[in-house]
Design a protein around this motif. Sequence first.
Motif, PDB file in Angstrom:
ATOM      1  N   ASN A  30       0.887  -1.177  -0.102  1.00 54.67           N
ATOM      2  CA  ASN A  30      -0.044  -0.124  -0.090  1.00 54.67           C
ATOM      3  C   ASN A  30       0.827   1.393   0.111  1.00 54.67           C
ATOM      4  OD1 ASN A  30      -1.567   2.308   1.359  1.00 54.67           O
ATOM      5  ND2 ASN A  30      -3.228   0.873   0.629  1.00 54.67           N
ATOM      6  N   LEU A  54      -5.711  -2.393  -0.189  1.00 58.93           N
ATOM      7  CA  LEU A  54      -6.253  -1.385   0.229  1.00 58.93           C
ATOM      8  C   LEU A  54      -6.259  -0.681   1.873  1.00 58.93           C
ATOM      9  CD1 LEU A  54      -9.536  -1.155  -2.006  1.00 58.93           C
ATOM     10  CD2 LEU A  54      -6.862  -0.496  -2.634  1.00 58.93           C
TER      11      LEU A  54
ATOM     12  N   GLY B 419     -10.291   5.874  -2.031  1.00 60.38           N
ATOM     13  CA  GLY B 419      -9.131   5.038  -1.415  1.00 60.38           C
ATOM     14  C   GLY B 419      -9.006   5.324   0.078  1.00 60.38           C
ATOM     15  N   SER B 447      -9.242   5.308  -8.035  1.00 53.62           N
ATOM     16  CA  SER B 447      -7.780   5.767  -8.060  1.00 53.62           C
ATOM     17  C   SER B 447      -7.287   6.368  -6.814  1.00 53.62           C
ATOM     18  CB  SER B 447      -7.917   6.668  -9.272  1.00 53.62           C
ATOM     19  OG  SER B 447      -6.173   7.335  -9.343  1.00 53.62           O
ATOM     20  N   TYR B 448      -6.004   6.132  -6.651  1.00 46.21           N
ATOM     21  CA  TYR B 448      -5.194   6.873  -5.687  1.00 46.21           C
ATOM     22  C   TYR B 448      -4.686   8.081  -6.412  1.00 46.21           C
ATOM     23  CZ  TYR B 448      -5.095   3.071  -2.292  1.00 46.21           C
ATOM     24  OH  TYR B 448      -5.362   2.078  -1.129  1.00 46.21           O
ATOM     25  N   LEU B 473      -7.879   1.973  -8.631  1.00 47.94           N
ATOM     26  CA  LEU B 473      -8.844   1.040  -7.842  1.00 47.94           C
ATOM     27  C   LEU B 473      -9.793   0.670  -8.640  1.00 47.94           C
ATOM     28  CD1 LEU B 473      -8.867   3.475  -4.724  1.00 47.94           C
ATOM     29  CD2 LEU B 473      -6.955   1.607  -5.111  1.00 47.94           C
TER      30      LEU B 473
END
Lengths: 523, 523
Positions: A30, A54, B419, B447-448, B473
Amino acid sequence: MADTQVQTMTGAEALVSTLADHGVTACFANPGTSEMHLVTALDHEPRIKSVLCLFEGVATGAADGHARVTGNPAMTLLHLGAGYMNGGANIHNAKRAWTPMINVIGDHAVPHLRYDAPLTSNILGLAGPNSNWIKSADKVADAGELAAEAWEASFGPVSGPVSLLLPADTAWNEGGKPGKTRARPSLRKPDAARIEDAARKLKDAKKPVILINGTALTKEGLAQGARLKAAGLRVITDTFFPRQARGAGTFIPDRMQYFAEGAIADLEGADLMLVAGTQVPVAFFSYPGKPSVLVPEGCEPYIIGGPETDSAAVLGALADAIGAKDAAGFAELDIPGQPTGDLNAMTVGMALARQMPEGTFVSDDGVSNGLPCFLMTQKAQPHDWMMLTGGAIGQGMPLALGAAVAAPDRKVLCISGDGAGMYTNQALWSMSRENANVVNVVFVNHSYRILNIELARTGAGNPGPTAKSMLELGEPEIDWVKLAEAQGVEAQDAFTAEEFDAALERAFAADGPQLIAAHVPAR
Amino acid sequence: MADTQVQTMTGAEALVSTLADHGVTACFANPGTSEMHLVTALDHEPRIKSVLCLFEGVATGAADGHARVTGNPAMTLLHLGAGYMNGGANIHNAKRAWTPMINVIGDHAVPHLRYDAPLTSNILGLAGPNSNWIKSADKVADAGELAAEAWEASFGPVSGPVSLLLPADTAWNEGGKPGKTRARPSLRKPDAARIEDAARKLKDAKKPVILINGTALTKEGLAQGARLKAAGLRVITDTFFPRQARGAGTFIPDRMQYFAEGAIADLEGADLMLVAGTQVPVAFFSYPGKPSVLVPEGCEPYIIGGPETDSAAVLGALADAIGAKDAAGFAELDIPGQPTGDLNAMTVGMALARQMPEGTFVSDDGVSNGLPCFLMTQKAQPHDWMMLTGGAIGQGMPLALGAAVAAPDRKVLCISGDGAGMYTNQALWSMSRENANVVNVVFVNHSYRILNIELARTGAGNPGPTAKSMLELGEPEIDWVKLAEAQGVEAQDAFTAEEFDAALERAFAADGPQLIAAHVPAR
């Protein structure tokens, strides 16, 4: 690796390629801003599979599961001190399972640290207590060498999690060099003098037991246990262990009971407790007026070898020393008939014993429903059972994810309590992403049932409405089917034994992750 | 309290009643076996409301939110070292918000500790770095007094989280006594000499700014900022702050930019930076070739008072010292028209400005979508904005839960990235259980997104497929409506500005928690 490549390596590349050189094949990650160069380095390293998680507790639990299946440490990517703490409970669990694990923690660039930016924390302080080794690669030239050192340190003397901090400037600067390749450290061989001692003590003992863990719980180790059993020694495992070979053709040892009074009663009359691959057994918790050490009065504990020892070899050497000729206590295949009626841990266990294919890895975070499943499956097809050793619930699904990534051609069965499953439910998303072959069984009783038991045992008095409500998960009820589907995992409810058995058959036949919400009574 | 009661108190009861005596009104808890007597003690203490959380990171984030609203510390119940670590990231965030918080950590009974049972860890080591005060109540007679000391220590000199370990035998033994009542420590008053110095420096400065945080961001503190602004001083807040009063009738300060180069450009030409209620500003992260300290060349930083200071009083004293007569820069109510077309952070922000009722508490964990919402709401109805100060995402929903428990007659708006929201999604369950008036807006961009920005900024090279996939994501897409419904929270999707505006109106009109999945573009 060619010199020209070496000369243009970043610290992140040196770290990653050194771990790959040592056989690390998976990174559960992560990442955050301080790990961007590690992400790029992983992009260029085909020998390591990167799995996005996540939540960091999923990453560390998965690294544990991967290592229990492969025998080799996996790496994690954690984002500074906060990321380490998010992964901390499953690092604690891994430490208690003696699982080698390399936690790579991105940190601020060294010159930035002194300014106390918002994400700064004392990572060496936070991560120190649960790290068997911890260092920070403050200079780019050291990154590769420290990666090799970290890998080696994860094996011991007692194997476990190690922490390698990688400041962002070390990661991005050129000048990295691969670390010197290390040989893999071995478990300690049996100590001849202790074996001899133990054999002598056994001659005088009237009711001896041997407590085992570690490699003694492999199929081969247990076969040596069967020789000791045939020679009159009671063979008993720790209550919780990293991994045990089970099912048809495998020796069935006894298992130490969880509650102190039960364990002591079970061991009554024992006058010698040999210990191989573990430590002298202690109660999980202390209770008013109950014992801490699980050795009955008049019983002498004797450690032949601790968790740093190859306990399978210890069992073999001891069996040789006492001249054990026969072996006894192997499981014969015994598949139960279809369970009917109420769904409970027993009927769930029957269905598991029927449906689990050979070679299944079981991740057990089933809390109060785990034991019946364990007992019902001891004569099922050969399989491996992995336990929560550190007591921090929320390990089950992450561990299953890691096991499935490590063994894509095998099935993984994850059994979780509903309270335990909620901790790290984000693991479901990574299972879907990786099309991991995990069948998740969640025991839905809308309760921290174990705590209702513990509340009575601790003598904390009659629970009033506040106390009761602190142990109940039923308001609102959690819809596990929706929770799984929200994260891309197919799911179904089961309310009867027949429904569960049929659902489980379908789930094992499917490709990719599945979840069954097993509705069982709370009491 | 009558003597007869005192004589029959357990340590757990002494701890709980002492905190209640000091005005603690909420306990956010995830108990385990070692906290059973604390659960019973809470059962008998009507002054403290207990809120069950299914993950410790929810408990600690909620305690932070409760304290930001009430100004008083809340308590948490955490289960040994593993429970502390699960709550650790939001404790880190609370420390960076100077939030008083009393983390009560159940530990093994003192005589049990030496046996190294599975859940044993070095809690003083793990929890020390992020605790402003930490002690273990190893003797029952000390439990009450240490609770009072912990309460006092949570206020400072710089306020923040404290840790009180309660071994199980201290909890269950009789002999507890209430701790001696402490007076609440005050923030430090302005230092007259420094005010005088600052006023003198201001006379010589051509382009002065004052950086503010803490009580300076209350409505009253900002009113003093308006006087400084009218006198020619630029007033600017930290990028992230625990809480700021905003909206119609409130002075609008500038806000420090997040990225170092933007911040430095924005401050160009400034020759004096006064600092009140915070520290000299630093970049969140370090980047190759970019500055760490956010003070431009030729600008002198001067700290009038740090976070231990009543910065509202500092602003008032400074305004008096320079003879500021007028005040300028207050927001006039300006509610935008209905947004139309594409849903993005700007149109979401417009809808928020329209629909947020007066008195709303905003919990902002919106990451890359937070800033547009912040800007669009500065002339909305009066409200309070609470930020993620420590950078560890996953604070938004827990913080909102705690704020809603503290202010049941107000609305709470939580904005989260997808996220960020996944980290502590279990907060939704506690919101449902407490019927908390929280409107959750989740920015769903799969998405990050912030990391895609950071990847470029750190110079980590062109992302290959592995790197890209580590920041996305979308495989599988998370279904936030199902995730919320699974935990008892009503939810809806919104794909256009019109849909979002209508959904938000419905959500604010509803009783209890709501969630809107706001589908916005990733780029």
